[in-house]
Design a protein around this motif. Structure first.
Motif, PDB file in Angstrom:
ATOM      1  N   TYR A  58       0.835  -1.193   0.000  1.00  0.00           N
ATOM      2  CA  TYR A  58       0.000   0.000   0.000  1.00  0.00           C
ATOM      3  C   TYR A  58       0.875   1.250   0.000  1.00  0.00           C
ATOM      4  CZ  TYR A  58      -3.343  -3.565   1.390  1.00  0.00           C
ATOM      5  OH  TYR A  58      -4.097  -4.702   1.441  1.00  0.00           O
ATOM      6  N   SER A  60      -0.785   4.354  -0.227  1.00  0.00           N
ATOM      7  CA  SER A  60      -1.660   5.398   0.295  1.00  0.00           C
ATOM      8  C   SER A  60      -2.717   4.740   1.173  1.00  0.00           C
ATOM      9  CB  SER A  60      -2.313   6.195  -0.844  1.00  0.00           C
ATOM     10  OG  SER A  60      -3.103   5.333  -1.645  1.00  0.00           O
ATOM     11  N   PRO A  62      -7.020   4.700   2.396  1.00  0.00           N
ATOM     12  CA  PRO A  62      -8.373   5.120   2.012  1.00  0.00           C
ATOM     13  C   PRO A  62      -8.948   6.103   3.028  1.00  0.00           C
ATOM     14  CG  PRO A  62      -8.442   2.946   2.992  1.00  0.00           C
ATOM     15  CD  PRO A  62      -6.994   3.310   2.883  1.00  0.00           C
ATOM     16  N   ALA A  67     -14.344   3.956   4.295  1.00  0.00           N
ATOM     17  CA  ALA A  67     -13.773   2.664   3.906  1.00  0.00           C
ATOM     18  C   ALA A  67     -14.444   1.521   4.658  1.00  0.00           C
ATOM     19  CB  ALA A  67     -12.264   2.652   4.172  1.00  0.00           C
ATOM     20  N   ASP A 104      -1.300  10.144   4.064  1.00  0.00           N
ATOM     21  CA  ASP A 104      -0.818   8.889   3.493  1.00  0.00           C
ATOM     22  C   ASP A 104      -0.146   8.001   4.528  1.00  0.00           C
ATOM     23  OD1 ASP A 104      -1.730   9.381   0.965  1.00  0.00           O
ATOM     24  OD2 ASP A 104       0.113  10.373   0.313  1.00  0.00           O
ATOM     25  N   ARG A 283     -11.935  -4.312   2.055  1.00  0.00           N
ATOM     26  CA  ARG A 283     -11.717  -3.007   1.404  1.00  0.00           C
ATOM     27  C   ARG A 283     -10.256  -2.856   1.016  1.00  0.00           C
ATOM     28  NH1 ARG A 283     -10.035   0.570  -0.774  1.00  0.00           N
ATOM     29  NH2 ARG A 283     -10.620   2.787  -0.804  1.00  0.00           N
ATOM     30  N   PHE A 284      -9.347  -3.285   1.844  1.00  0.00           N
ATOM     31  CA  PHE A 284      -7.912  -3.168   1.522  1.00  0.00           C
ATOM     32  C   PHE A 284      -7.501  -4.162   0.447  1.00  0.00           C
ATOM     33  CE2 PHE A 284      -7.584  -0.681   5.409  1.00  0.00           C
ATOM     34  CZ  PHE A 284      -6.579   0.218   5.096  1.00  0.00           C
TER      35      PHE A 284
END
Length: 286
Positions: A58, A60, A62, A67, A104, A283-284
């Motif tokens: 990752y 960044s 959400p 999220a 971030d 979600r990730f």
């Protein structure tokens, strides 16, 4: 004198041949030494350099207020009072983002719902871990170090090595069930349909804090009940921390009844918190 002149002439004739021979010997030695030295230096340079670890999955984070936290799920976890206007309900479920100086790296969101019966609080936080020296540790390695520190702070046992389960078995055996208390002699036995009429029902089981499986790369859950007081009701807070690659997710769900003597159920609160945590994992993984 003639003899001396003849000796000098012989020496002068031999000098060019000696010089040429010396130059040839020096040239051969230089080529041999230079070739060997170059191969050695090249091999050392290539062998001493190690490829740096790849950056984390990752790059960044959400938006934490959206999220995986859909309105239907929020309404189930945070019931709103009947006195709220539609605008107030929308504001409640929109959440309040935490102040962040680097969106971030670290972000969070909070929700609060109050009714005459209870107050419920929910918060989620995302932390993206970055290794500044990927020659020695990757982003995932650094994130795992952060996770292990939090697991240690929670005073939970570190899970042992993972073994491959046999077909049809789960990853690890479930914890042993608590022994069922033996009723005193002469007490009425419980019928299969439930408790006898007029007898109080048994309190819901306390699930407790523990390491979780099947949630991200690794996860644990804390279940804490505040001390009972004469005027203050006991609040139960369930906290779930899990790691997915180089991101650490922290979720807290708290329920506090308005009246003393009411204990929030452990199973219900943990179940709702775990469902939200699973939605965040999905979600990730999108």
């Amino acid at each position: 004198m003639d003899v001396q002149h003849q000796a000098v002439r012989r020496v002068r004739r031999a000098l060019p041949a000696i010089a040429v021979l010396s130059a040839l010997v020096a040239g051969v030695a230089g080529c041999s030494s230079g070739g060997t030295g170059g191969d050695t230096s090249d091999s050392k340079a290539g062998g001493s350099q190690a490829a740096p670890a790849q950056p984390g999955k990752y790059r960044s984070l959400p938006a934490p207020c959206k999220a995986g936290v859909d309105s239907k799920r929020l309404k189930g976890m945070l019931p709103a009072g009947d006195s709220l206007t539609p605008e107030q309900r929308d504001q409640l479920y929109a959440g309040v983002a935490d102040a962040s100086y680097d969106g971030d790296r670290h972000v969070g969101c909070r929700w609060t719902a109050q009714t005459p019966e209870e107050t419920r609080l929910l918060s989620v936080g995302f932390e993206r871990v970055v290794s500044y020296d990927r020659a020695t540790a990757s982003d995932d390695d650094k994130a795992r170090q952060v996770y292990v520190r939090r697991l240690t702070d929670a005073k939970l046992p570190f899970p042992g090595p993972v073994t491959t389960p046999a077909p049809g078995q789960s990853q690890s055996a479930p914890p042993p069930a608590a022994p069922t208390p033996t009723p005193p002699a002469g007490a009425p036995s419980e019928s299969p349909a439930g408790s006898p009429a007029g007898s109080p029902s048994a309190p819901p089981p306390e699930l407790g804090s523990r390491v979780l499986e099947g949630l991200g790369n690794e996860a644990f859950l804390e279940d804490k009940l505040s001390p009972a007081g004469a005027t203050a009701a006991q609040a139960r807070t369930v906290r779930i921390v899990f790691r997915t690659s180089n991101v650490i997710v922290t979720l807290e769900y708290s329920v506090q009844p308005a009246l003393p003597g009411t204990v929030p159920p452990s199973a219900e609160i943990q179940d709702k918190a775990r469902q939200l945590a699973q939605a965040l994992v999905e979600r990730f993984n999108e």
